[in-house]
Design a protein around this motif. Sequence first.
Motif, PDB file in Angstrom:
ATOM      1  N   ALA A  51      10.129  21.521  82.201  1.00 48.74           N
ATOM      2  CA  ALA A  51      11.480  22.291  81.985  1.00 48.74           C
ATOM      3  C   ALA A  51      11.132  23.388  81.373  1.00 48.74           C
ATOM      4  N   LYS A  52      10.253  23.246  79.721  1.00 48.26           N
ATOM      5  CA  LYS A  52      10.077  24.170  79.237  1.00 48.26           C
ATOM      6  C   LYS A  52       9.729  25.346  79.355  1.00 48.26           C
ATOM      7  N   GLY A  53       9.543  25.972  78.578  1.00 47.03           N
ATOM      8  CA  GLY A  53       8.166  27.370  78.874  1.00 47.03           C
ATOM      9  C   GLY A  53       9.440  28.429  78.734  1.00 47.03           C
ATOM     10  N   TYR A  54      10.315  28.647  77.986  1.00 48.27           N
ATOM     11  CA  TYR A  54      11.160  30.110  78.085  1.00 48.27           C
ATOM     12  C   TYR A  54      11.841  29.645  76.524  1.00 48.27           C
ATOM     13  N   VAL A  55      12.140  30.990  75.704  1.00 50.06           N
ATOM     14  CA  VAL A  55      12.630  30.978  74.390  1.00 50.06           C
ATOM     15  C   VAL A  55      13.416  30.368  73.890  1.00 50.06           C
ATOM     16  N   GLU A  56      13.721  29.314  72.807  1.00 48.59           N
ATOM     17  CA  GLU A  56      14.841  28.797  72.226  1.00 48.59           C
ATOM     18  C   GLU A  56      14.783  28.877  71.252  1.00 48.59           C
ATOM     19  N   ASP A  57      15.780  29.610  70.441  1.00 47.77           N
ATOM     20  CA  ASP A  57      16.297  29.722  69.414  1.00 47.77           C
ATOM     21  C   ASP A  57      17.684  29.950  68.591  1.00 47.77           C
ATOM     22  N   MET A  58      18.241  30.095  68.172  1.00 46.65           N
ATOM     23  CA  MET A  58      19.682  30.623  67.110  1.00 46.65           C
ATOM     24  C   MET A  58      20.090  31.502  67.964  1.00 46.65           C
ATOM     25  N   PHE A  59      20.087  32.205  68.592  1.00 45.68           N
ATOM     26  CA  PHE A  59      20.403  33.359  69.254  1.00 45.68           C
ATOM     27  C   PHE A  59      21.524  33.160  69.684  1.00 45.68           C
ATOM     28  N   PHE A  60      21.452  32.178  71.222  1.00 50.96           N
ATOM     29  CA  PHE A  60      22.283  32.308  71.932  1.00 50.96           C
ATOM     30  C   PHE A  60      23.522  31.564  71.655  1.00 50.96           C
ATOM     31  N   ASN A  61      23.054  30.571  70.864  1.00 46.78           N
ATOM     32  CA  ASN A  61      24.280  29.767  70.082  1.00 46.78           C
ATOM     33  C   ASN A  61      25.078  30.569  69.367  1.00 46.78           C
ATOM     34  N   LEU A  62      24.130  31.005  68.436  1.00 47.13           N
ATOM     35  CA  LEU A  62      25.518  32.138  67.982  1.00 47.13           C
ATOM     36  C   LEU A  62      26.133  33.504  67.826  1.00 47.13           C
ATOM     37  N   LEU A  63      25.304  34.061  69.203  1.00 47.73           N
ATOM     38  CA  LEU A  63      25.394  35.073  69.762  1.00 47.73           C
ATOM     39  C   LEU A  63      26.749  35.446  71.716  1.00 47.73           C
ATOM     40  N   LEU A  64      26.416  34.699  71.834  1.00 50.14           N
ATOM     41  CA  LEU A  64      26.934  34.018  73.012  1.00 50.14           C
ATOM     42  C   LEU A  64      28.361  34.590  73.045  1.00 50.14           C
ATOM     43  N   ARG A  65      29.968  33.862  72.117  1.00 50.21           N
ATOM     44  CA  ARG A  65      30.647  33.780  72.326  1.00 50.21           C
ATOM     45  C   ARG A  65      30.912  35.321  71.396  1.00 50.21           C
ATOM     46  N   PRO A  66      30.667  35.209  70.445  1.00 49.08           N
ATOM     47  CA  PRO A  66      31.431  36.821  70.354  1.00 49.08           C
ATOM     48  C   PRO A  66      30.840  38.363  70.881  1.00 49.08           C
ATOM     49  N   CYS A  67      30.109  38.167  71.929  1.00 47.85           N
ATOM     50  CA  CYS A  67      29.695  38.939  73.062  1.00 47.85           C
ATOM     51  C   CYS A  67      30.392  38.589  73.956  1.00 47.85           C
ATOM     52  N   ARG A  68      30.923  38.379  74.753  1.00 45.87           N
ATOM     53  CA  ARG A  68      31.789  37.524  75.388  1.00 45.87           C
ATOM     54  C   ARG A  68      33.222  38.963  75.025  1.00 45.87           C
ATOM     55  N   GLU A  69      33.742  38.061  73.349  1.00 46.88           N
ATOM     56  CA  GLU A  69      34.815  37.660  73.012  1.00 46.88           C
ATOM     57  C   GLU A  69      34.988  39.655  73.031  1.00 46.88           C
ATOM     58  N   LYS A  70      34.309  40.491  72.752  1.00 46.12           N
ATOM     59  CA  LYS A  70      33.739  42.253  72.480  1.00 46.12           C
ATOM     60  C   LYS A  70      33.538  42.918  73.767  1.00 46.12           C
ATOM     61  N   GLY A  71      33.295  41.554  74.903  1.00 47.36           N
ATOM     62  CA  GLY A  71      32.453  42.458  76.073  1.00 47.36           C
ATOM     63  C   GLY A  71      31.590  43.175  76.464  1.00 47.36           C
ATOM     64  N   ILE A  72      30.722  42.630  75.098  1.00 45.78           N
ATOM     65  CA  ILE A  72      29.255  43.194  74.996  1.00 45.78           C
ATOM     66  C   ILE A  72      28.370  41.997  75.600  1.00 45.78           C
ATOM     67  N   LYS A  73      27.531  43.284  76.788  1.00 44.98           N
ATOM     68  CA  LYS A  73      26.689  41.887  77.783  1.00 44.98           C
ATOM     69  C   LYS A  73      25.303  42.086  77.108  1.00 44.98           C
ATOM     70  N   ILE A  74      24.655  41.342  77.021  1.00 46.49           N
ATOM     71  CA  ILE A  74      23.258  40.756  76.453  1.00 46.49           C
ATOM     72  C   ILE A  74      22.197  41.455  77.558  1.00 46.49           C
ATOM     73  N   LEU A  75      21.010  41.935  77.297  1.00 48.16           N
ATOM     74  CA  LEU A  75      19.739  41.725  78.778  1.00 48.16           C
ATOM     75  C   LEU A  75      18.695  41.517  77.307  1.00 48.16           C
ATOM     76  N   THR A  76      17.844  40.404  77.866  1.00 47.51           N
ATOM     77  CA  THR A  76      16.900  39.220  77.135  1.00 47.51           C
ATOM     78  C   THR A  76      15.645  39.020  78.161  1.00 47.51           C
ATOM     79  N   ASN A  77      14.407  39.414  77.469  1.00 49.51           N
ATOM     80  CA  ASN A  77      14.052  38.595  78.243  1.00 49.51           C
ATOM     81  C   ASN A  77      12.896  37.404  77.805  1.00 49.51           C
ATOM     82  N   ALA A  78      14.046  36.667  77.118  1.00 52.42           N
ATOM     83  CA  ALA A  78      13.649  35.293  76.663  1.00 52.42           C
ATOM     84  C   ALA A  78      13.623  34.039  78.332  1.00 52.42           C
TER      85      ALA A  78
END
Length: 449
Positions: A51-78
């Motif tokens: 089930a693994k094989g992708y990047v797991e770190d703090m990135f989405f935990n910290l960035l997902l909400r503030p990006c959503r609140e500001k309407g910023i779209k995220i693109l990643t090859n994670a």
Amino acid sequence: MRIGAGQGFWGDSPFPALDVVRAGNVQYLACDALAELTLAILQKARQNDPAKGYVEDMFFNLLLRPCREKGIKILTNAGGINPRGAGRMVYELAQNMGLKGLKIAVITGDDIMPRLGELRALGVDLSDMENGEDISTIEDRILFANVYLGAKPMVDALEMGADVVVTGRTSDPAQFLAPMVFELGWRWDDWDRLAAGILLGHLMECSAQSTGGNFSGDWWNIPGMERIGYPVTEVYENGDAVLTKPEGTGGRVDLRTVKEQMLYEVHDPTAYITPDVIADFTAPLLEQAGPDQVRITGMRGKPRPDKLKVSIGYSDGWLGEAMIRYSWPDAMKKARKTEEIIRKQFTALGLHFEEILTEYIGYNSLSGPLAFGDGEDLNEVGLRIAVRTRNKQDAARMPRLLPPLALNGPPTASGAGGMPRPRELIGLWSALVPREEVEKQVKVELMEV
């Protein structure tokens, strides 16, 4: 439009990305999380847990909400070698945060491992680009095979309304080019503008390397490196752009920092080959437009290649490793004597390795044959011995030989020890495959929280 850099590698600090979101005035946050080494690490994770094989770190935990609140779209090859797994991770995280309506696109199709036999039957030459060897020499040891995709699937995802785009293996600048094509309406045969986007993506893909990080000039004068700013670029419809960083962050953006990153990992600056376009890095004009602002104009490009690069990982034996340190006096003489003893013990024990590497830490471990002097005046030195073998058991035996030499070898040894467990080595094989054979299997799937 304005786009910010959010990540340069797996394990990058998420805090500069937070500054980009907070003060960069951006519409997009583009993140390059992969390298060939990263794919190898992710493959090992997938071997332990499918089930693994992708990047797991703090990135989405910290960035997902503030990006959503500001309407910023995220693109990643994670997504690494398991984009669907990464998509599920983002979906569940968004669900737990209560981010209803968030649309997550998952792009697959870069994985061609199941089709290697079929491609060979079609006459595709999968010989190694470095040495010309036939792939049959490793076919029973292949672990993954992922093609570098371009920006088009990500543009398709944005056209579907995606707020977060997760993909697997891509070219490094593709995450940055996609929003430019989408927002500015660039055609897929407008080679000069596509090349401009690739250059800008290249300048932004490596964390702070264009804003003063890893700078080989007067690096000691770079201000505020403890809170260095990541690149932010304002891009215009004609491909002209201004590269800067978020206000209030450390670092420096000038012609020297930008030009150094411009030449980073570039073989032929007249032909920087990507899936989307071949960019001519000798064409653009760079000008200092103001404090921490560099204007970039006049980029040129050539038609995209007919073939795409595939990175094939294969099992390449086992690593055994150990190190022992010696102090003054005669630190180097002691280390050299210990290497002599160990090699004699290899012979006495019948240990045969495909490769033996010895390094003297503090003398030649970074410089190799360019190290100057004989090292005899070193105050201390560490001897590292590493071996590669097809036999896991022999790789495990080697590190056990060094600890006894703390008492049985030259004097004043310390820190003798090794890796008790051998480590599997993954080799990299690069080849070219027809574009149409890859693109026909690429899919974009959309999930909404």
